[in-house]
Structures are given as C-alpha cells and as structure tokens.
Design a protein around this motif. Structure first.
Motif, PDB file in Angstrom:
ATOM      1  N   SER A   1      68.943 -38.838 -52.548  1.00 51.48           N
ATOM      2  CA  SER A   1      69.696 -37.856 -52.433  1.00 51.48           C
ATOM      3  C   SER A   1      70.160 -36.723 -52.463  1.00 51.48           C
ATOM      4  N   GLN A   2      68.840 -36.132 -53.520  1.00 51.75           N
ATOM      5  CA  GLN A   2      68.757 -34.773 -54.153  1.00 51.75           C
ATOM      6  C   GLN A   2      68.809 -33.857 -52.922  1.00 51.75           C
ATOM      7  N   GLN A   3      67.203 -34.426 -52.007  1.00 46.62           N
ATOM      8  CA  GLN A   3      66.920 -33.558 -50.637  1.00 46.62           C
ATOM      9  C   GLN A   3      68.151 -33.794 -50.263  1.00 46.62           C
ATOM     10  N   ALA A   4      69.165 -34.045 -50.161  1.00 45.59           N
ATOM     11  CA  ALA A   4      69.873 -33.873 -48.890  1.00 45.59           C
ATOM     12  C   ALA A   4      71.031 -33.003 -49.189  1.00 45.59           C
ATOM     13  N   LYS A   5      70.894 -32.719 -50.070  1.00 46.83           N
ATOM     14  CA  LYS A   5      72.227 -31.918 -50.866  1.00 46.83           C
ATOM     15  C   LYS A   5      71.978 -30.424 -51.409  1.00 46.83           C
ATOM     16  N   GLU A   6      70.665 -29.968 -51.176  1.00 46.23           N
ATOM     17  CA  GLU A   6      70.063 -29.036 -51.385  1.00 46.23           C
ATOM     18  C   GLU A   6      70.625 -28.471 -49.912  1.00 46.23           C
ATOM     19  N   SER A   7      70.508 -28.377 -49.241  1.00 46.88           N
ATOM     20  CA  SER A   7      70.706 -28.105 -47.250  1.00 46.88           C
ATOM     21  C   SER A   7      72.157 -28.556 -46.714  1.00 46.88           C
ATOM     22  N   LEU A   8      72.507 -27.611 -46.279  1.00 51.97           N
ATOM     23  CA  LEU A   8      73.857 -27.699 -45.594  1.00 51.97           C
ATOM     24  C   LEU A   8      74.016 -28.343 -43.727  1.00 51.97           C
TER      25      LEU A   8
ATOM     26  N   THR B   1      73.843 -23.782 -41.946  1.00 54.28           N
ATOM     27  CA  THR B   1      75.022 -24.116 -41.192  1.00 54.28           C
ATOM     28  C   THR B   1      75.017 -23.657 -39.875  1.00 54.28           C
ATOM     29  N   PHE B   2      74.202 -22.997 -38.609  1.00 57.25           N
ATOM     30  CA  PHE B   2      74.073 -22.702 -37.496  1.00 57.25           C
ATOM     31  C   PHE B   2      73.311 -24.509 -36.489  1.00 57.25           C
ATOM     32  N   ASP B   3      72.078 -24.434 -37.544  1.00 57.12           N
ATOM     33  CA  ASP B   3      71.745 -26.098 -37.292  1.00 57.12           C
ATOM     34  C   ASP B   3      72.459 -26.490 -36.985  1.00 57.12           C
ATOM     35  N   GLU B   4      73.062 -27.416 -38.800  1.00 60.31           N
ATOM     36  CA  GLU B   4      74.042 -28.118 -38.487  1.00 60.31           C
ATOM     37  C   GLU B   4      74.817 -27.681 -37.069  1.00 60.31           C
TER      38      GLU B   4
ATOM     39  N   ALA C   1      84.605 -29.316 -44.669  1.00 60.16           N
ATOM     40  CA  ALA C   1      83.738 -30.030 -45.631  1.00 60.16           C
ATOM     41  C   ALA C   1      82.714 -28.568 -45.056  1.00 60.16           C
ATOM     42  N   LEU C   2      82.270 -28.655 -44.206  1.00 54.50           N
ATOM     43  CA  LEU C   2      81.158 -27.509 -44.359  1.00 54.50           C
ATOM     44  C   LEU C   2      81.325 -25.808 -44.406  1.00 54.50           C
TER      45      LEU C   2
ATOM     46  N   LEU D   1      79.879 -24.391 -47.399  1.00 52.63           N
ATOM     47  CA  LEU D   1      79.302 -22.890 -47.380  1.00 52.63           C
ATOM     48  C   LEU D   1      79.660 -21.198 -48.024  1.00 52.63           C
ATOM     49  N   ASP D   2      81.363 -21.849 -48.011  1.00 54.58           N
ATOM     50  CA  ASP D   2      81.282 -20.310 -49.115  1.00 54.58           C
ATOM     51  C   ASP D   2      81.210 -20.716 -50.232  1.00 54.58           C
ATOM     52  N   GLN D   3      81.750 -22.028 -50.406  1.00 57.41           N
ATOM     53  CA  GLN D   3      80.976 -22.232 -52.046  1.00 57.41           C
ATOM     54  C   GLN D   3      79.510 -21.873 -52.413  1.00 57.41           C
TER      55      GLN D   3
END
Length: 244
Positions: A2-9, A118-121, A88-89, A93-95
């Motif tokens: 799951s770490q792979q997903a956490k690295e990206s927004l 963020t734009f891709d999400e 949450a997104l 992003l701000d964090q």
C-alpha cells in the motif's frame, strides 16, 4: 504494497502480483502495454466500465515494480470519488506542499509534481463520471505540460544566455582593465617626456636669452666705441683745420 499508493495523490487500487518469478519476458511484456492508446468511448452499459478502465489506464498508466524477484502492478482506481474524498485531496495537497517544502513562487519541481498529481486525480474522478469530459481534460493537461516544458526550456536557455553574457562581460572587463593599465603607463611615459621637453625648452630659452643679452651688450659697446672714435677723429680734423 500500500506504500506505493501513499506516495501519490492519485488514488490507486490495491497492488496485484503479476509474476512470482523474476521473469524478464513477462516483465518486458508488461512494460510494453500500449497505455497511451485511448479506446473509443462507447455507450453500451455492458462495455462502459471496461472502456472507462481502459481510458483510465491510458490516461494514468499502471505502476509496475519488481520486489524480491516478484513483479507487481497497481492500476489507478475506477471507484468514483465522494465529496469528502475531494476535500481530503485538497488537505493532502496542502500538507504535502508544506512537508516537502515546496516554493510558493517561481519554478519549483516539487510544487509542479504535486499539482500534476492532483490534476491527474481530478481527471480520474471526472473520467469515471463522464469519459468525454475526462478525455477533454486530458488534452488540456497535455497542452499545459507541453507549454510548461516550452517555457522551462526557454527559461533555461535565457539563464544559459545570461550566464554566457555575464562571463563574456567579465572577460571583456578584464581585457578592458588590462588595456586601461597599458594606457595609464603610456600616459605616464608621455607626461614624463612632456616634462623633459618642457625642461629642455626652458633651458634653450634661457640660454638664448643670455646669448641675446650678451650680443646686445657687445653691440652696444661696439657702438659706443665707434662713437668715441668718431668724436676723436672729428676733434682732430677740426684742430687741423683751425691751424691752417
């Protein structure tokens, strides 16, 4: 995994195991998937989900990596986003902007990467609800990236040009300083020559004045001598004429 997903927004599905062996053939075949080829958007409900998944995979290619000799893959999520997930997104992003210390102005790779994620999400979320709108946003994203790359290349070229001109200016400044030193030396030499010539002229003028004064004195003495001689001769002549 799951770490792979956490690295990206971008929201991804759970990682799946593609191969338990480090099979280079499978890995090479997996990396050569034509992700960039977009499938046509169809209206049949039975194929809609499959088409949307294919569009999502083409817009945002799956992640692939090898770990402990195993090939893993993680596709982008096709689950619609809720309002709370969008909020949450924004918070994430701000964090991340604060944690990764992204610059607020100027060219910042960190800020650019986070906003791109963020734009891709957002494209992912829109595509799930409306594939056509997602494809249009994809065009906008690619155009923005192309324009940004062009401006960045132009900026780097301008920086390189400025540095080159600065170096040339420094080199020209050094050459000019050397030329000024040579001219200063020439000036001092000419001033020395001028002083010598002035001294020489003063000496010649003084000598000529002394010679002229001596000549005038000598001439005056000769004139006086001739006058006296003339007076004496005149007196003698008068004396002889009186006797006769």
């Amino acid at each position: 995994m799951s770490q792979q997903a956490k690295e990206s927004l971008i929201k991804y599905e759970s990682a799946i195991l593609v191969s338990e062996k480090n099979d280079k053939t499978i890995e090479k075949k997996a990396t050569k998937r034509p992700h960039n080829k977009l499938p046509p958007v169809v209206a049949e409900p039975s194929k809609a989900n499959q088409v949307i998944e294919e569009i999502l995979n083409a817009i945002i290619p799956p992640k692939e990596w090898t770990e402990d000799g195993k090939l893993w893959m993680q596709k982008v999520s096709s689950t619609p986003a809720t309002r709370l997930e969008v909020i949450a997104l924004q918070e994430s992003l701000d964090q991340k902007l604060q944690v990764r210390k992204a610059r607020e102005t100027g060219i910042c790779p960190v800020r650019q990467d986070l906003y791109a994620q963020t734009f891709d999400e957002l494209i992912r979320q829109v595509t799930i609800n409306c594939a056509e709108r997602g494809l249009l946003l994809l065009r906008v994203r690619d155009e923005i990236r192309m324009t940004t790359t062009a401006y960045q290349t132009l900026y780097e070229s301008a920086i390189a040009w400025g540095m080159r001109k600065a170096l040339e200016s420094e080199q020209g400044k050094a050459d000019m300083e050397k030329k000024i030193e040579v001219l200063e030396e020439d000036k001092k030499d000419l001033e020395r020559q001028l002083q010598e010539l002035k001294s020489k002229c003063e000496f010649i003028e003084k000598r000529e004045n002394e010679r002229r004064a001596h000549e005038e004195k000598k001439h005056a003495e000769e004139v006086a001598f001739l006058k006296r001689t003339n007076q004496q001769i005149k007196a003698q002549l008068e004396s002889i004429l009186k006797k006769n």
